[in-house]
Design an enzyme around this catalytic site. Sequence first.
Site, PDB file in Angstrom:
ATOM      1  N   SER A 157     -10.406   1.881   3.286  1.00  0.00           N
ATOM      2  CA  SER A 157     -11.162   2.837   2.489  1.00  0.00           C
ATOM      3  C   SER A 157     -11.961   2.114   1.402  1.00  0.00           C
ATOM      4  O   SER A 157     -11.710   0.951   1.087  1.00  0.00           O
ATOM      5  CB  SER A 157     -10.203   3.843   1.837  1.00  0.00           C
ATOM      6  N   SER A 178     -15.108   9.901   7.758  1.00  0.00           N
ATOM      7  CA  SER A 178     -15.397   9.795   6.329  1.00  0.00           C
ATOM      8  C   SER A 178     -14.725  10.910   5.536  1.00  0.00           C
ATOM      9  O   SER A 178     -15.388  11.723   4.868  1.00  0.00           O
ATOM     10  CB  SER A 178     -16.911   9.800   6.102  1.00  0.00           C
ATOM     11  N   GLY A 179     -13.393  10.965   5.585  1.00  0.00           N
ATOM     12  CA  GLY A 179     -12.668  12.047   4.932  1.00  0.00           C
ATOM     13  C   GLY A 179     -12.788  12.054   3.425  1.00  0.00           C
ATOM     14  O   GLY A 179     -13.040  13.095   2.805  1.00  0.00           O
ATOM     15  N   ARG A 180     -12.600  10.895   2.803  1.00  0.00           N
ATOM     16  CA  ARG A 180     -12.653  10.815   1.337  1.00  0.00           C
ATOM     17  C   ARG A 180     -14.013  11.276   0.820  1.00  0.00           C
ATOM     18  O   ARG A 180     -14.109  12.021  -0.159  1.00  0.00           O
ATOM     19  CB  ARG A 180     -12.372   9.378   0.892  1.00  0.00           C
ATOM     20  N   TYR A 227       5.345  -9.478 -44.268  1.00  0.00           N
ATOM     21  CA  TYR A 227       6.558  -9.142 -45.016  1.00  0.00           C
ATOM     22  C   TYR A 227       7.006  -7.707 -44.752  1.00  0.00           C
ATOM     23  O   TYR A 227       8.206  -7.409 -44.755  1.00  0.00           O
ATOM     24  CB  TYR A 227       6.349  -9.375 -46.512  1.00  0.00           C
ATOM     25  N   CYS A 249      10.489  14.161 -16.863  1.00  0.00           N
ATOM     26  CA  CYS A 249      11.399  13.306 -17.634  1.00  0.00           C
ATOM     27  C   CYS A 249      11.356  11.898 -17.080  1.00  0.00           C
ATOM     28  O   CYS A 249      12.364  11.355 -16.606  1.00  0.00           O
ATOM     29  CB  CYS A 249      12.819  13.875 -17.583  1.00  0.00           C
ATOM     30  N   GLY A 257     -14.057   4.490   5.210  1.00  0.00           N
ATOM     31  CA  GLY A 257     -14.615   3.426   4.364  1.00  0.00           C
ATOM     32  C   GLY A 257     -15.781   3.857   3.513  1.00  0.00           C
ATOM     33  O   GLY A 257     -16.127   3.174   2.541  1.00  0.00           O
TER      34      GLY A 257
END
EC number: 4.1.1.19
Length: 746
Positions: A325, A412-414, A476, A564, A362
Site C-alpha cells: 500500500s 485501489s481500496g484505500r 537547584y 484504562c 498501492g
Amino acid sequence: MKTKQIEEEMPALACCVDAAAGAAVFYGGPRAFSLSSASLPAPEPFSGGPLATNIFTMSAADVENVHWSPSLSAALYQIDGWGPPYFSVNSSGNISVRPYGKDTLPHQEIDLLKVVKKVSDPKSMGGLGLQLPLIVRFPDVLKNRLESLHSAFDFAIQVQCYHSHYQGVYPVKCNQDRFVVEDIVKFGYPFRFGLEAGSKPELLLAISCLCKGNPEALLVCNGFKDAEFISLALISRKLALDTIVVLEQEEELDLAIDLSRRLSVRPVFGLRAKLRTMHSGHFGSTSGEKGKFGLTTTQILRVVKKLGSVGMLDCLQLLHFHIGSQIPSTDLLIDAVAEAAQIYCELVRLGARMRILDIGGGLGIDYDGSKSTTSDISVGYTLEQYADSVVRAVRVVCDSKGVNHPVICSESGRAIVSHHSILIFETVSASVASTPVVSSMGLQYLLEGLTEEGRGDYADLYAAAIRGEYETCLFYADQLKQRCVDQFKDGSLDIEQLAAVDGLYDLVSKSLGVADPVRTYHVNLSIFTSIPDFWGIGQLFPIIPIHRLDQRPVVRGILSDLTCDSDGKIDKFIGGNLSLLLHELEGENGGRIGGGGDGRYYLGMFLGGAYEEALGGLHNLFGRPSLARVTQSDGPYSFAVTRAVPGLSCADVLRVMQHEPELMFQSLKHRAEECVHEEEVTASLANGLARSFHNTPYLMVGPSCSVAAANNADSIGYPLYGSDYHGSYASAEATVVEDENGFVCC
C-alpha cells in the site's frame, strides 16, 4: 520577548521565595544568609540565548484582539493540502464537505457541524438522539471517488491510444460494511467495477453483492485457499459471475484442478507474482522475492507446465502483483508495472490466454498534504499521474513485445473509501493550565521539614534567583524537589510538604518558560476501537476541530481516550507535530463557547474510511461508534440523513465476550429484591440497571445526557435488547421517515 518576560518574572519569584520564608535564617556554613532582604538586584540577561517561542501561546483574552480567519485555520491544520477536493473551511468557521469534489456547487456544500448536531441532538430538540462517537459516511463522496478513478484511467487510455480498458475491483477487506460494498457495486455498475475477496466470508458477501452488479464485473479471489474457498469460487462461475481464482501458492493448483473437474466447472486462474521491485516503506514488507504472497518465476513456470499438461493452459488469464500500500512515487510504480508487464508478455509467449493485468493496490492517500515521495503517509502524485504512469508502462512493454494490450485492473481500496468516512468525537474535559500557587505558610511548613541539604538547596535557589542565574535556579529547584521526594518516600515529609515543593518547582519552571505547555484533552473515544492503526503501526490521520475555525486556537494539546491503557492517547500528528493546536473549552480561563452554543467541542478524524472499522477491537469493551449516512439534497440544509444507527450497547459488547446480558440483568434484579425491601426503590434500581445494559459504553455528555435520563426516568422494566456484534448495523436500524425540515430521519 521570552528573555524580557523571564527578566520581569524572576524578581517576582525571588520576592515570593523571600516573603514565603519570612525572617527565617538558615545556617549552612558559608551559605548562611537571611531571607528578609528588602531589596533585590536586577537580574542579568540570560546568557543561554532566547528560549524557543510559540506564536500560539497567547492568553484567551488576547485572542479577542487578534484577527483570525477560516483561511488561516485551513493553512494551520494543512486542510489545503490533504482536504481537496472534498473538505474545506466555510465562512462560519466549520468544516465543509464537498460531496461532488471539484464539481460541487456552493449551495451543495454540507456543513459538517450541522450534520453532527442533527444526528446527536436529542429527539426532543429535533435531533436523532445518537450518541457520539459517530461515523459519518458520505456516499456521494464514494461515488465521486469511483468516477474520478475511472475518469483518470479513461483519459490516460485515450491520450496514449491504449487498445483496451480499465476495470477495477474493490478489495472488501478495506471496509466490509454491507452498505459500503453495495454502494460500490451500484456506483461502479457503469464501469464494470467488481470486488476482490480474501477470505470465505468476504467471498460469500462478494458473490451476493455482484449478483446485482454488472455482468462483466470481475470477482478476484486472493489469499490462502482451502477446498471450501475454491469450491465457492467455482460455484460462483455457475452463477454467471466472472470469478478468477488467483493462485497464491503452488500447492493450490492441484486442489483447484481436482475441484473444477468434480464440479464440472471450467475455471479461470490468475497468478500472483513475486516481483523483484521493492517498496521500501512500512507497507512494502509484502514486496520482493521474500514477500508473504505470490509465486517466484520458477514456480510460475511449473504452474504453466502443469496447466499445459492437463489441457488447461487456456484457463490462465490474469497476472496479479502487489508491492504494498501507499506507493509513494510514480518512479517506483512504473518500475513495478513494467516488470509485471514483462512477465505478462512471457506468459502470452508460453501459450496462456492472458487478458488481465491486475496491478493490485498501492494507489496512495496524501494524509498530511505534503506531496512527499519518501513518506509512508503521503504520495507525490495525483490520481491522473498515477493512471498515466500505469497505462504508459504497460503500453510500452506490450508494444515492444508485440502483445495485445491487456485489461488493466487495480485493487485501489484505500483510495476509494478513505475520504467518504469521517469519525466525529468530542472532548469531555481537559487538564487545567493553572498558575502555580505557593503560599508563605505552605512554604514555611516545607522548610521546617527539610534536611540540612534540602535547606541548602533552597538557599542556593533563592540566591540564584536574585542574581538572575536562571539555569542554576532550575538546577537547584530540581535538586530540591528530588530530595523532598526521597524524604517523602522514607516518611520524613508529609503530603502537604510534598505538594508545597511541587508548587515551588512549578513556579520556577513557569517563570523560566520551561514548563510543559502541552495540555491533555480527554476525548469520548477508544483509540483501539476507532483508530487502531495509530496504536498498531503509528499511522497518522488528519485530526482537527470541525468548528470554531474562525477563532485562533491557543492551546497545545494531546488527546487521551477513555480506555484504562497508557497507549490510549494520540500524541503524534501530521506535519511531525507532537501536539495539536486546540481551542479553550467552555469555562476554562475565559474560553469561548463552542460553535452551536452548547459548549461542546467536536473533533474529526478524516481519511479513515479504509481498514479502521474492520480492524477495531473491543479493548475495555468499548464498541463500534454510532453511524450516520448523509447524502446531498436540495433542502434548506443541503443534506439528508438517510440512515442513522446507534452504536453497540453495553449488552452487545458483553455478548461478544460470551456473556449473557439478559441473565446478568435478571441476576442483578433478583439481588436488588433481596437487598432492598421497598418495591418502588427496587423497581427504580432495576430500571437503572436495564438502562445501563442498553446504553452504549461511551460517556454521555452534553444536553442529550440529561434529556435521555429524564426520558427514561419513569420507565419501569426498560427492555433489554441490542444488535449482534457479528451482524451489521442493520440489526439496530430504525425505520426511516422524512420530517418537515427535509431531513431523512429515524
